[in-house]
Enzyme design. Structure first.
Site, PDB file in Angstrom:
ATOM      1  CG  LEU A  27      -1.867  -1.227   1.318  1.00  0.00           C
ATOM      2  CD1 LEU A  27      -2.803  -1.111   2.523  1.00  0.00           C
ATOM      3  CD2 LEU A  27      -2.670  -1.414   0.034  1.00  0.00           C
ATOM      4  NE  ARG A  47      12.449  -4.202   8.062  1.00  0.00           N
ATOM      5  CZ  ARG A  47      11.787  -5.293   8.425  1.00  0.00           C
ATOM      6  NH1 ARG A  47      12.104  -5.904   9.545  1.00  0.00           N
ATOM      7  NH2 ARG A  47      10.825  -5.787   7.673  1.00  0.00           N
ATOM      8  CE1 TYR A 156      -4.935  -4.918  14.169  1.00  0.00           C
ATOM      9  CE2 TYR A 156      -6.023  -6.309  12.520  1.00  0.00           C
ATOM     10  CZ  TYR A 156      -4.866  -5.771  13.073  1.00  0.00           C
ATOM     11  OH  TYR A 156      -3.633  -6.079  12.542  1.00  0.00           O
TER      12      TYR A 156
HETATM   13  C1  HXC Z   1       5.493 -16.569  16.199  1.00  0.00           C
HETATM   14  C2  HXC Z   1       7.199 -15.298  15.317  1.00  0.00           C
HETATM   15  C3  HXC Z   1       6.668 -15.444  14.012  1.00  0.00           C
HETATM   16  C4  HXC Z   1       5.481 -16.220  13.872  1.00  0.00           C
HETATM   17  C5  HXC Z   1       8.451 -14.229  13.869  1.00  0.00           C
HETATM   18  N1  HXC Z   1       8.300 -14.544  15.175  1.00  0.00           N
HETATM   19  N2  HXC Z   1       7.463 -14.768  13.149  1.00  0.00           N
HETATM   20  N3  HXC Z   1       6.618 -15.834  16.389  1.00  0.00           N
HETATM   21  N4  HXC Z   1       4.925 -16.750  14.983  1.00  0.00           N
HETATM   22  N5  HXC Z   1       4.909 -16.399  12.681  1.00  0.00           N
HETATM   23  C6  HXC Z   1       9.172 -14.161  16.270  1.00  0.00           C
HETATM   24  C7  HXC Z   1      10.623 -14.599  16.089  1.00  0.00           C
HETATM   25  O1  HXC Z   1      10.829 -15.950  16.485  1.00  0.00           O
HETATM   26  C8  HXC Z   1      11.329 -13.621  17.015  1.00  0.00           C
HETATM   27  O2  HXC Z   1      11.171 -13.965  18.358  1.00  0.00           O
HETATM   28  C9  HXC Z   1      10.538 -12.331  16.826  1.00  0.00           C
HETATM   29  O3  HXC Z   1       9.253 -12.744  16.349  1.00  0.00           O
HETATM   30  C10 HXC Z   1      11.165 -11.385  15.825  1.00  0.00           C
HETATM   31  O4  HXC Z   1      11.331 -12.096  14.595  1.00  0.00           O
HETATM   32  P1  HXC Z   1      12.440 -11.688  13.518  1.00  0.00           P
HETATM   33  O5  HXC Z   1      12.235 -12.559  12.338  1.00  0.00           O
HETATM   34  O6  HXC Z   1      13.781 -11.656  14.163  1.00  0.00           O
HETATM   35  O7  HXC Z   1      12.018 -10.172  13.246  1.00  0.00           O
HETATM   36  P2  HXC Z   1      12.296  -9.238  12.016  1.00  0.00           P
HETATM   37  O8  HXC Z   1      13.333  -9.822  11.108  1.00  0.00           O
HETATM   38  O9  HXC Z   1      12.506  -7.882  12.589  1.00  0.00           O
HETATM   39  O10 HXC Z   1      10.920  -9.289  11.201  1.00  0.00           O
HETATM   40  C11 HXC Z   1       9.768  -8.662  11.689  1.00  0.00           C
HETATM   41  C12 HXC Z   1       8.527  -9.465  11.355  1.00  0.00           C
HETATM   42  C13 HXC Z   1       8.461  -9.809   9.822  1.00  0.00           C
HETATM   43  C14 HXC Z   1       7.327  -8.635  11.799  1.00  0.00           C
HETATM   44  C15 HXC Z   1       8.538 -10.778  12.142  1.00  0.00           C
HETATM   45  O11 HXC Z   1       7.255 -10.517   9.540  1.00  0.00           O
HETATM   46  C16 HXC Z   1       8.546  -8.572   8.970  1.00  0.00           C
HETATM   47  O12 HXC Z   1       9.616  -8.150   8.598  1.00  0.00           O
HETATM   48  N6  HXC Z   1       7.385  -7.930   8.659  1.00  0.00           N
HETATM   49  C17 HXC Z   1       7.328  -6.672   7.890  1.00  0.00           C
HETATM   50  C18 HXC Z   1       6.206  -6.612   6.898  1.00  0.00           C
HETATM   51  C19 HXC Z   1       4.845  -6.977   7.432  1.00  0.00           C
HETATM   52  O13 HXC Z   1       4.705  -7.607   8.499  1.00  0.00           O
HETATM   53  N7  HXC Z   1       3.842  -6.644   6.638  1.00  0.00           N
HETATM   54  C20 HXC Z   1       2.444  -6.999   6.955  1.00  0.00           C
HETATM   55  C21 HXC Z   1       1.714  -5.838   7.487  1.00  0.00           C
HETATM   56  S1  HXC Z   1       0.071  -6.254   7.364  1.00  0.00           S
HETATM   57  P3  HXC Z   1      12.365 -14.727  19.208  1.00  0.00           P
HETATM   58  O14 HXC Z   1      11.837 -14.794  20.585  1.00  0.00           O
HETATM   59  O15 HXC Z   1      12.532 -16.069  18.542  1.00  0.00           O
HETATM   60  O16 HXC Z   1      13.581 -13.856  19.070  1.00  0.00           O
HETATM   61  C22 HXC Z   1      -0.862  -5.442   8.439  1.00  0.00           C
HETATM   62  C23 HXC Z   1      -2.337  -5.585   8.078  1.00  0.00           C
HETATM   63  C24 HXC Z   1      -3.253  -5.363   9.196  1.00  0.00           C
HETATM   64  O17 HXC Z   1      -0.406  -4.830   9.337  1.00  0.00           O
HETATM   65  C25 HXC Z   1      -4.740  -5.554   8.912  1.00  0.00           C
HETATM   66  C26 HXC Z   1      -5.201  -6.417   7.807  1.00  0.00           C
HETATM   67  C27 HXC Z   1      -6.670  -6.401   7.557  1.00  0.00           C
HETATM   68  P1  NAP Z   2       3.752  -4.475   3.388  1.00  0.00           P
HETATM   69  O1  NAP Z   2       3.910  -4.380   1.915  1.00  0.00           O
HETATM   70  O2  NAP Z   2       4.384  -5.614   4.108  1.00  0.00           O
HETATM   71  O3  NAP Z   2       4.221  -3.093   4.013  1.00  0.00           O
HETATM   72  C1  NAP Z   2       4.892  -2.962   5.219  1.00  0.00           C
HETATM   73  C2  NAP Z   2       6.123  -2.128   4.954  1.00  0.00           C
HETATM   74  O4  NAP Z   2       6.734  -1.789   6.194  1.00  0.00           O
HETATM   75  C3  NAP Z   2       7.162  -2.840   4.107  1.00  0.00           C
HETATM   76  O5  NAP Z   2       7.493  -2.043   2.992  1.00  0.00           O
HETATM   77  C4  NAP Z   2       8.360  -3.002   5.026  1.00  0.00           C
HETATM   78  O6  NAP Z   2       9.568  -2.828   4.292  1.00  0.00           O
HETATM   79  C5  NAP Z   2       8.139  -1.862   6.002  1.00  0.00           C
HETATM   80  N1  NAP Z   2       8.775  -2.116   7.296  1.00  0.00           N
HETATM   81  C6  NAP Z   2       8.595  -3.181   8.105  1.00  0.00           C
HETATM   82  N2  NAP Z   2       9.373  -3.076   9.189  1.00  0.00           N
HETATM   83  C7  NAP Z   2      10.047  -1.912   9.081  1.00  0.00           C
HETATM   84  C8  NAP Z   2      11.001  -1.240   9.879  1.00  0.00           C
HETATM   85  N3  NAP Z   2      11.415  -1.758  11.050  1.00  0.00           N
HETATM   86  N4  NAP Z   2      11.483  -0.041   9.453  1.00  0.00           N
HETATM   87  C9  NAP Z   2      11.061   0.475   8.282  1.00  0.00           C
HETATM   88  N5  NAP Z   2      10.178  -0.098   7.470  1.00  0.00           N
HETATM   89  C10 NAP Z   2       9.666  -1.293   7.865  1.00  0.00           C
HETATM   90  O7  NAP Z   2       2.184  -4.548   3.784  1.00  0.00           O
HETATM   91  P2  NAP Z   2       0.945  -3.573   3.419  1.00  0.00           P
HETATM   92  O8  NAP Z   2      -0.238  -4.427   3.397  1.00  0.00           O
HETATM   93  O9  NAP Z   2       1.266  -2.703   2.281  1.00  0.00           O
HETATM   94  O10 NAP Z   2       0.857  -2.670   4.743  1.00  0.00           O
HETATM   95  C11 NAP Z   2       1.020  -1.264   4.704  1.00  0.00           C
HETATM   96  C12 NAP Z   2       0.258  -0.621   5.849  1.00  0.00           C
HETATM   97  O11 NAP Z   2      -1.140  -0.850   5.690  1.00  0.00           O
HETATM   98  C13 NAP Z   2       0.618  -1.154   7.230  1.00  0.00           C
HETATM   99  O12 NAP Z   2       0.594  -0.094   8.162  1.00  0.00           O
HETATM  100  C14 NAP Z   2      -0.514  -2.105   7.526  1.00  0.00           C
HETATM  101  O13 NAP Z   2      -0.703  -2.311   8.900  1.00  0.00           O
HETATM  102  C15 NAP Z   2      -1.662  -1.348   6.897  1.00  0.00           C
HETATM  103  N6  NAP Z   2      -2.858  -2.129   6.602  1.00  0.00           N
HETATM  104  C16 NAP Z   2      -2.858  -3.015   5.564  1.00  0.00           C
HETATM  105  C17 NAP Z   2      -4.027  -3.691   5.274  1.00  0.00           C
HETATM  106  C18 NAP Z   2      -4.095  -4.635   4.117  1.00  0.00           C
HETATM  107  O14 NAP Z   2      -5.150  -5.256   3.929  1.00  0.00           O
HETATM  108  N7  NAP Z   2      -3.073  -4.773   3.314  1.00  0.00           N
HETATM  109  C19 NAP Z   2      -5.155  -3.498   6.067  1.00  0.00           C
HETATM  110  C20 NAP Z   2      -5.116  -2.599   7.116  1.00  0.00           C
HETATM  111  C21 NAP Z   2      -3.951  -1.913   7.380  1.00  0.00           C
HETATM  112  P3  NAP Z   2      10.940  -3.602   4.648  1.00  0.00           P
HETATM  113  O15 NAP Z   2      10.597  -5.011   4.941  1.00  0.00           O
HETATM  114  O16 NAP Z   2      11.752  -3.390   3.409  1.00  0.00           O
HETATM  115  O17 NAP Z   2      11.532  -2.882   5.831  1.00  0.00           O
END
Ligand code: HXC
Ligand code: NAP
Length: 293
Positions: A27, A47, A156
């Site tokens: 997004l 990142r 939520y």
């Molecule tokens: C349980 C988990 C896990 C899982 C990771 N962990 N995945 N625990 N179930 N599935 C644990 C790890 O074991 C570790 O704990 C801790 O979480 C941190 O994990 P890392 O992999 O070291 O973290 P990091 O590399 O910083 O990655 C962060 C992350 C990853 C959140 C886990 O998924 C990420 O990079 N996400 C960024 C993008 C993202 O999430 N986008 C979606 C947004 S969607 P321990 O104890 O082992 O150290 C959104 C939509 C909302 O927000 C609403 C939708 C309708």
């Molecule tokens: P996404 O593509 O995974 O976006 C999340 C972004 O956050 C990634 O570009 C990731 O980039 C960045 N990010 C994660 N950890 C970070 C950190 N520590 N520092 C800097 N950047 C970081 O997912 P998305 O669906 O587009 O989500 C975007 C936003 O919309 C989020 O706030 C999410 O909660 C919200 N949202 C999404 C939905 C949906 O249906 N998609 C619904 C409600 C709300 P890197 O991994 O490169 O760092």
């Protein structure tokens, strides 16, 4: 005209400098694209520099706009300050901040380690706080006439949600920050708003919230009264409006864009949607027959 089309007139964000955290994917990328099309200069941060560069190249070609890539982990305040400085060095000013970066995954809460809970709070709540504080201090110190912060939350944030408790907790905090600073920093010309999107398919969210065949079992479109998931352009339209001066009198607001999804889950009698039309004659007769009781 359709909801899938761009909404604002050309130049609506002309020369506005906008920082989009997490702007390299999903997004954030969609909103960045539209900001560029409307004339803004956009810094995308996350990142992963390689991912940012790839997105920037694509968007420069597509829109002809100016894109700056800055590697910045929002969890680290020093990196956020350095990112802000790089934007100022490049364009001399910054007008708007879009707190979009997030981390999330589904899990029963009792399975989470303390660090797993922290990592989500740190990205979402601490990350939004870090950017807001650094940018706010800059705007206040330099007496900038006006600035905008837009925070991406979720529905939520107000209902709470099982199985994404760290995210719900963090997003609720971001919403509280939005409303609080909308009042406190209005005197400095800084406006705060939030968007609460319902389901908008992205790889980042779908991989972590609907892994494997869960996306067929829990088809998100089925939960939405209007019968579909969101289209990125309609979110971008709303975000661009809230970033633009056209929304100058909107401050402290959270706008839900979810086709009625969260209300469908909330309304006491909404389950009656499953009653077939032909059954209503019989139900009505039963209810009327009890009138004299
Ligand atoms: C349980 C988990 C896990 C899982 C990771 N962990 N995945 N625990 N179930 N599935 C644990 C790890 O074991 C570790 O704990 C801790 O979480 C941190 O994990 P890392 O992999 O070291 O973290 P990091 O590399 O910083 O990655 C962060 C992350 C990853 C959140 C886990 O998924 C990420 O990079 N996400 C960024 C993008 C993202 O999430 N986008 C979606 C947004 S969607 P321990 O104890 O082992 O150290 C959104 C939509 C909302 O927000 C609403 C939708 C309708
Ligand atoms: P996404 O593509 O995974 O976006 C999340 C972004 O956050 C990634 O570009 C990731 O980039 C960045 N990010 C994660 N950890 C970070 C950190 N520590 N520092 C800097 N950047 C970081 O997912 P998305 O669906 O587009 O989500 C975007 C936003 O919309 C989020 O706030 C999410 O909660 C919200 N949202 C999404 C939905 C949906 O249906 N998609 C619904 C409600 C709300 P890197 O991994 O490169 O760092």
């Amino acid at each position: 005209m359709k909801y899938t089309q761009p909404m604002l007139k050309a130049g609506s964000l002309q020369d506005q400098v906008i920082v989009v955290t997490g702007g390299g994917s999903g997004l954030g990328k969609a909103m960045t694209t539209y900001f560029l099309e409307l004339g803004a200069k956009v810094a995308i941060t996350s990142r992963n520099m390689e991912k940012l560069q790839k997105t920037a190249d694509e968007l420069r070609t597509k829109t002809g706009g100016e894109v700056l890539c800055v590697a910045c982990d929002v969890r680290d305040y020093d990196q956020v300050e350095a990112m802000l400085q790089q934007v100022l060095d490049t364009w001399g000013k910054v007008d708007s901040l879009l707190n979009n970066a997030a981390g999330n995954f589904i899990s029963p809460t009792e399975r989470l380690s303390a660090n797993a809970f922290d990592v989500i709070i740190d990205i979402v709540l601490k990350g939004s706080k870090n950017c807001t504080l650094a940018f706010g201090k800059h705007w206040i110190k330099t007496k900038q006439e006006k600035a905008t912060v837009l925070n991406i939350v979720t529905t939520y944030a107000y209902t709470g949600s099982a199985y994404v408790v760290p995210s719900a907790t963090a997003k609720a905090g971001v919403l509280a920050m939005t409303r609080s600073l909308a009042v406190e920093w209005a005197k400095y010309g800084i406006r705060f708003n939030a968007i609460a999107p319902g389901p908008f398919p992205t790889k980042g969210a779908w991989d972590r919230l609907l892994p494997g065949d869960l996306r067929d079992k829990l088809d998100p479109a089925k939960k939405v009264p209007v019968g579909r998931v969101g289209v990125h352009q309609e979110l971008a339209n709303l975000a661009a409006y809230l970033m633009s001066d056209f929304s100058a009198y909107i401050n402290g607001e959270v706008i839900t864009i979810d086709g009625g999804e969260w209300l469908k889950g909330a309304g006491e009698m909404n389950g009656l949607e499953s009653i077939p039309q032909e059954m209503w004659d019989r139900l009505e007769a039963m209810i009327r027959s009890k009138k004299s009781n």
